[in-house]
Scaffold this motif. Sequence first.
Motif, short mmCIF file in Angstrom:
data_model
loop_
_atom_site.label_atom_id
_atom_site.label_comp_id
_atom_site.label_asym_id
_atom_site.label_seq_id
_atom_site.Cartn_x
_atom_site.Cartn_y
_atom_site.Cartn_z
N VAL A 84 -6.96 6.07 -2.20
CA VAL A 84 -5.55 6.05 -2.58
C VAL A 84 -5.35 7.35 -3.36
O VAL A 84 -6.02 7.57 -4.37
CB VAL A 84 -5.22 4.82 -3.46
CG1 VAL A 84 -3.80 4.91 -3.99
CG2 VAL A 84 -5.43 3.54 -2.68
N ARG A 116 -7.88 2.76 0.03
CA ARG A 116 -6.67 2.32 0.74
C ARG A 116 -7.09 1.50 1.95
O ARG A 116 -8.19 1.65 2.49
CB ARG A 116 -5.79 3.51 1.11
CG ARG A 116 -6.39 4.46 2.07
CD ARG A 116 -5.45 5.63 2.35
NE ARG A 116 -6.15 6.69 3.01
CZ ARG A 116 -6.38 6.75 4.31
NH1 ARG A 116 -5.93 5.81 5.11
NH2 ARG A 116 -7.06 7.75 4.83
N GLY A 150 0.81 -1.21 0.00
CA GLY A 150 0.00 0.00 0.00
C GLY A 150 0.84 1.26 0.00
O GLY A 150 0.39 2.32 -0.42
#
Length: 189
Positions: free
Chosen positions: A151, A187, A21
């Motif tokens: 994200v 995310r 991530g």
Amino acid sequence: MGFDMPRVCLAFLAFALALAGCAGPRAVPPPLAAAFDEPYVLATGDRLRINVFGQPNLSNSYTVEADGRIAMPLVGRYEVVNKTPDQVRTGLEAKLKTGFLRDPNVSVEIEGYRPFYILGEVNNAGQYPYVVGMTAQNAVAIASGFSPRAVKDRVELTRRHGDRVYKAEVPLTYPVRPGDTITVNERWF
């Protein structure tokens, strides 16, 4: 005191996912990059301004209909989907030359582009009008920005070219084209 194997594996997996991530945006894969840089081709929803010099009855705005054609006087239903505006110009001149006009001079301009779509972790997902020169970052701004769980350094871009569909993860500075679908992923941490 021995190792609890399932717990160790689970901890390692969580650590690996956390690191993944944190990874920055990847470059567009080379085979897809070439497809993403192809010249603009027309599709359903585009609006064309066609001018035939000296023929005001033929000069007009035409929308690419669901079947990929425009309906033009003297020419009839003419297929324009998957063609560039220059290819349409050449084709219309050839059609008009066969019995209608001696030496037609045609210009084809894009008057309005089909919309783009943005999905996922933005505040207002949906369909929006395309603006020339748009990037993925501009598209996110048009959709009222990122949601708190987005994200924020890359997006997934899906583009149709002809009968093929291409998908790639791209940076926010990547150019968007009409008809593209942008997905902002969630995310995990």
